[in-house]
Design a protein around this motif. Structure first.
Motif, mmCIF file in Angstrom:
data_model
loop_
_atom_site.group_PDB
_atom_site.id
_atom_site.type_symbol
_atom_site.label_atom_id
_atom_site.label_comp_id
_atom_site.label_asym_id
_atom_site.label_seq_id
_atom_site.Cartn_x
_atom_site.Cartn_y
_atom_site.Cartn_z
ATOM 1 N N CYS A 423 0.816 -1.225 0.000
ATOM 2 C CA CYS A 423 0.000 0.000 0.000
ATOM 3 C C CYS A 423 0.841 1.263 0.000
ATOM 4 O O CYS A 423 0.356 2.327 -0.377
ATOM 5 N N ILE A 424 2.132 1.165 0.397
ATOM 6 C CA ILE A 424 2.949 2.378 0.441
ATOM 7 C C ILE A 424 3.256 2.890 -0.966
ATOM 8 O O ILE A 424 3.635 4.054 -1.130
ATOM 9 N N PHE A 425 3.099 2.036 -1.981
ATOM 10 C CA PHE A 425 3.344 2.458 -3.357
ATOM 11 C C PHE A 425 2.050 2.880 -4.058
ATOM 12 O O PHE A 425 2.059 3.168 -5.258
ATOM 13 N N THR A 426 0.942 2.912 -3.329
ATOM 14 C CA THR A 426 -0.361 3.216 -3.912
ATOM 15 C C THR A 426 -1.040 4.334 -3.129
ATOM 16 O O THR A 426 -0.486 4.871 -2.163
ATOM 17 N N ASN A 427 -2.266 4.648 -3.527
ATOM 18 C CA ASN A 427 -3.065 5.654 -2.813
ATOM 19 C C ASN A 427 -3.970 5.042 -1.751
ATOM 20 O O ASN A 427 -4.767 5.754 -1.151
ATOM 21 N N TYR A 428 -3.872 3.758 -1.527
ATOM 22 C CA TYR A 428 -4.791 3.075 -0.615
ATOM 23 C C TYR A 428 -4.158 2.852 0.754
ATOM 24 O O TYR A 428 -2.975 2.514 0.859
ATOM 25 N N ARG A 429 -4.990 3.025 1.803
ATOM 26 C CA ARG A 429 -4.493 2.915 3.171
ATOM 27 C C ARG A 429 -5.279 1.905 4.006
ATOM 28 O O ARG A 429 -4.991 1.730 5.186
ATOM 29 N N TYR A 430 -6.276 1.223 3.428
ATOM 30 C CA TYR A 430 -7.076 0.286 4.212
ATOM 31 C C TYR A 430 -6.245 -0.850 4.812
ATOM 32 O O TYR A 430 -6.595 -1.359 5.892
ATOM 33 N N PRO A 431 -5.110 -1.289 4.186
ATOM 34 C CA PRO A 431 -4.302 -2.317 4.855
ATOM 35 C C PRO A 431 -3.752 -1.853 6.209
ATOM 36 O O PRO A 431 -3.549 -2.674 7.107
ATOM 37 N N LEU A 432 -3.501 -0.541 6.352
ATOM 38 C CA LEU A 432 -3.018 -0.033 7.639
ATOM 39 C C LEU A 432 -4.096 -0.178 8.702
ATOM 40 O O LEU A 432 -3.799 -0.519 9.861
ATOM 41 N N ILE A 433 -5.343 0.070 8.313
ATOM 42 C CA ILE A 433 -6.460 -0.116 9.252
ATOM 43 C C ILE A 433 -6.607 -1.595 9.604
ATOM 44 O O ILE A 433 -6.824 -1.953 10.769
ATOM 45 N N TRP A 434 -6.456 -2.452 8.603
ATOM 46 C CA TRP A 434 -6.556 -3.893 8.856
ATOM 47 C C TRP A 434 -5.452 -4.337 9.810
ATOM 48 O O TRP A 434 -5.663 -5.207 10.660
ATOM 49 N N SER A 435 -4.268 -3.751 9.699
ATOM 50 C CA SER A 435 -3.165 -4.132 10.585
ATOM 51 C C SER A 435 -3.459 -3.770 12.039
ATOM 52 O O SER A 435 -2.888 -4.383 12.954
ATOM 53 N N VAL A 436 -4.342 -2.786 12.252
ATOM 54 C CA VAL A 436 -4.737 -2.415 13.617
ATOM 55 C C VAL A 436 -5.765 -3.396 14.165
ATOM 56 O O VAL A 436 -5.646 -3.886 15.287
ATOM 57 N N VAL A 437 -6.782 -3.709 13.375
ATOM 58 C CA VAL A 437 -7.891 -4.528 13.877
ATOM 59 C C VAL A 437 -7.645 -6.026 13.753
ATOM 60 O O VAL A 437 -8.452 -6.828 14.229
ATOM 61 N N ILE A 438 -6.521 -6.428 13.123
ATOM 62 C CA ILE A 438 -6.253 -7.859 12.935
ATOM 63 C C ILE A 438 -6.083 -8.569 14.268
ATOM 64 O O ILE A 438 -6.253 -9.801 14.361
ATOM 65 N N LEU A 439 -5.776 -7.829 15.330
ATOM 66 C CA LEU A 439 -5.663 -8.446 16.654
ATOM 67 C C LEU A 439 -6.957 -9.152 17.044
ATOM 68 O O LEU A 439 -6.939 -10.128 17.807
ATOM 69 N N LEU A 440 -8.078 -8.681 16.514
ATOM 70 C CA LEU A 440 -9.363 -9.295 16.839
ATOM 71 C C LEU A 440 -9.392 -10.768 16.438
ATOM 72 O O LEU A 440 -10.125 -11.559 17.048
ATOM 73 N N SER A 441 -8.621 -11.148 15.433
ATOM 74 C CA SER A 441 -8.608 -12.554 15.029
ATOM 75 C C SER A 441 -8.037 -13.431 16.136
ATOM 76 O O SER A 441 -8.452 -14.578 16.309
ATOM 77 N N TYR A 442 -7.076 -12.903 16.901
ATOM 78 C CA TYR A 442 -6.549 -13.662 18.037
ATOM 79 C C TYR A 442 -7.593 -13.783 19.139
ATOM 80 O O TYR A 442 -7.708 -14.824 19.791
ATOM 81 N N LEU A 443 -8.360 -12.722 19.344
ATOM 82 C CA LEU A 443 -9.380 -12.762 20.379
ATOM 83 C C LEU A 443 -10.488 -13.738 20.017
ATOM 84 O O LEU A 443 -11.005 -14.464 20.874
ATOM 85 N N SER A 444 -10.853 -13.783 18.734
ATOM 86 C CA SER A 444 -11.884 -14.733 18.314
ATOM 87 C C SER A 444 -11.370 -16.159 18.425
ATOM 88 O O SER A 444 -12.101 -17.090 18.754
ATOM 89 N N TYR A 445 -10.064 -16.332 18.200
ATOM 90 C CA TYR A 445 -9.455 -17.664 18.307
ATOM 91 C C TYR A 445 -9.496 -18.165 19.746
ATOM 92 O O TYR A 445 -9.622 -19.355 19.997
ATOM 93 N N LEU A 446 -9.374 -17.230 20.695
ATOM 94 C CA LEU A 446 -9.411 -17.617 22.099
ATOM 95 C C LEU A 446 -10.814 -17.999 22.551
ATOM 96 O O LEU A 446 -11.001 -18.506 23.647
ATOM 97 N N GLY A 447 -11.795 -17.737 21.694
ATOM 98 C CA GLY A 447 -13.138 -18.185 22.002
ATOM 99 C C GLY A 447 -13.836 -17.370 23.060
ATOM 100 O O GLY A 447 -14.537 -17.905 23.917
ATOM 101 N N ILE A 448 -13.638 -16.045 23.049
ATOM 102 C CA ILE A 448 -14.293 -15.189 24.031
ATOM 103 C C ILE A 448 -15.807 -15.326 23.887
ATOM 104 O O ILE A 448 -16.368 -15.120 22.811
ATOM 105 N N GLY A 449 -16.438 -15.650 24.957
ATOM 106 C CA GLY A 449 -17.893 -15.770 24.931
ATOM 107 C C GLY A 449 -18.377 -17.116 24.439
ATOM 108 O O GLY A 449 -19.579 -17.310 24.262
ATOM 109 N N THR A 450 -17.483 -18.070 24.188
ATOM 110 C CA THR A 450 -17.908 -19.392 23.742
ATOM 111 C C THR A 450 -17.348 -20.438 24.696
ATOM 112 O O THR A 450 -16.214 -20.327 25.159
ATOM 113 N N ALA A 451 -18.128 -21.457 24.959
ATOM 114 C CA ALA A 451 -17.734 -22.472 25.925
ATOM 115 C C ALA A 451 -16.729 -23.453 25.358
ATOM 116 O O ALA A 451 -15.901 -24.000 26.073
ATOM 117 N N ASP A 452 -16.774 -23.682 24.054
ATOM 118 C CA ASP A 452 -15.918 -24.713 23.464
ATOM 119 C C ASP A 452 -14.652 -24.166 22.827
ATOM 120 O O ASP A 452 -13.934 -24.872 22.129
#
Length: 483
Positions: A423-452
């Motif tokens: 993205c640094i060679f383009t006009n797009y910045r959404y990958p930078l936003i994704w790099s911030v919120v990607i931590l949520l994938s670890y939280l979903s993996y830990l199963g927050i709010g799920t018993a199994d």
């Protein structure tokens, strides 16, 4: 040259933010576990805030490569990575398999022919075999390795680091990844300067906490793949397309992902001859429109480019080649499309529809259809987009890989590192936003709010709601075009 006292005087706020970041990176690396949910969120968020402040107060938008601000950013980039040097990766267990594969080669075994489950029962010559076997987990232990040859070489080199322990191998591999990031900083900066783009954009990648934590911290070799990819783009821009082909093949031989970008080079070679392109760059004039002769010459050079890539890849794979290798490797790669599910977006929606209609998981069907759609998208960008400059080529690669990830059944956090770089060679910045919120994938993996401990799909949905919104805003609503 400014002395240390003047650096402190003019950049003391930046140095304060760097010092605070150092403390948080140490806390993250040595005193944080994957299950420490609140601590993960707070540290990750604070590191991004501090990273932004470091860039802002350093004169990021106006400094040159010779300025004090630029030098401070380079030093900080290396320092943050070195802080992880003696830490055991805390968010991923893949490094156990890396060390295992490296030891397999050092012991004279072909890692593509034997699963850890098989080896652990008949061979005990692999150093720390039981610890590595237990650490990698049952899923990894039951499958053949899927890491390409140059990546395997990195595993071997990491294991050669003195110490004969898991930590010594971690340190060895980490030094390789840090060296690759320094190479990316060097060639990325030179490519930005050659494109007349702000060279400080490189720090969107190099100083990004996601990149530091996920690649250096968790030992994912996307950083090495990206180094070769950026180096290849730089050589291509400079007109050294044969050398670029060899380096591009090295990128593929670390991770297979760049293979899907090969067809995107069509217009680079056929829109005008490479000599005309090089001359037009030197004379600062626009590229000539293609004619029949230059198009034919371009196709010949494109064919040579592909041939060089192919021959180089074959050379890397030959030491491991056998029909058993082909069978094992193809099956292992196919598992990612037909068996594994993690942090997906569109696939999860289609899976839910499949459950509603048939009552069971349709991954066997959906996992075959989605890659075909990805292939059609790649062909569309290859033919319909004139990728005859690095920014246009980077934009097409960015779009193609983004759509591929949107359609994938498995999207691990480190996969998006390539998007952050491109993205640094383009006009797009959404990958930078994704790099911030990607931590949520670890939280979903830990199963927050799920018993199994299964994925929490509400958290996955939140992640992709943010990512899709940023993507739609930039790509559709604002209708941003390539540079």
């Amino acid at each position: 040259m400014l002395g240390l006292s003047n650096i402190y005087k003019h950049k003391k706020t930046t140095l304060l933010f760097i010092a605070l970041s150092c403390l948080l990176y140490v806390w993250f690396a040595y005193f944080t576990q994957r299950t420490d949910t609140l601590q993960l969120i707070l540290l990750y968020g604070c590191l991004f805030v501090l990273g932004y402040q470091i860039l802002k107060t350093s004169g990021f938008h106006s400094s040159t490569s010779l300025s004090t601000g630029f030098r401070i950013l380079v030093i900080a980039s290396v320092l943050f990575r070195l802080l992880f040097l003696f830490a055991t990766p805390n968010l991923s267990q893949d490094f156990y398999r890396f060390i295992w594969d490296g030891h397999m080669l050092l012991e004279g075994f072909n890692p593509y022919l034997y699963t850890p489950n098989y080896v652990i029962n008949w061979n005990t010559s692999i150093p720390l075999a039981q610890d590595l076997y237990n650490g990698m987990g049952a899923l990894s232990a039951s499958h053949y390795t899927n890491y390409p040859p140059l990546n395997q070489l990195c595993f071997v080199l990491g294991n050669l680091f003195p110490g004969n322990s898991i930590l010594s191998s971690v340190i060895g591999m980490r030094l390789l990844i840090i060296a690759a990031d320094i190479g990316t900083l060097y060639f990325g900066k030179k490519l930005l300067e050659a494109l007349k783009l702000p060279s400080n954009r490189i720090f969107w990648y190099i100083l990004n906490p996601f990149i530091i934590i996920e690649l250096t911290g968790n030992l994912h070799f996307e950083g090495v793949m990206i180094f070769f990819l950026v180096w290849s783009l730089y050589l291509l821009h400079k007109g050294y397309w044969k050398c670029a082909a060899v380096v591009f093949a090295c990128s593929v031989s670390v991770k297979l992902i760049p293979l899907m970008f090969l067809s995107l080079f069509f217009w680079w070679f056929t829109s005008t001859s490479l000599n005309d392109k090089k001359n037009s760059q030197q004379k600062k004039i626009s590229y000539a429109e293609p004619n029949g002769l230059s198009t034919f010459a371009g196709i010949k050079k494109l064919t040579v480019f592909y041939t060089i890539v192919g021959i180089t890849l074959i050379a890397f794979f030959i030491p491991f080649f056998s029909m058993e290798f082909v069978n094992n490797y193809s099956k292992t790669v196919g598992l990612w499309f037909n068996n594994f599910e993690f942090n997906a977006s569109i696939y999860y929606i289609l899976r839910a529809i499949g459950y509603a209609i048939t009552g069971y998981n349709e991954i066997g069907i959906i996992g075959k259809i989605l890659p075909l759609i990805s292939v059609l998208v790649i062909l569309g960008f290859s033919v319909l987009k004139k990728n005859n400059s690095i920014p246009k080529l980077s934009t097409s690669v960015l779009m193609v890989f983004t759509i591929y990830l949107f359609l994938s059944t498995t999207v691990h956090p480190w996969y998006i590192a390539t998007l952050v770089m491109l993205c640094i060679f383009t006009n797009y910045r959404y990958p930078l936003i994704w790099s911030v919120v990607i931590l949520l994938s670890y939280l979903s993996y830990l199963g927050i709010g799920t018993a199994d401990k299964s994925e929490n799909l509400w958290i996955v949905a939140l992640e992709y709601l943010i990512v899709f919104s940023a993507f739609a805003w930039e790509v559709v609503l604002k209708k941003r075009l390539p540079i």
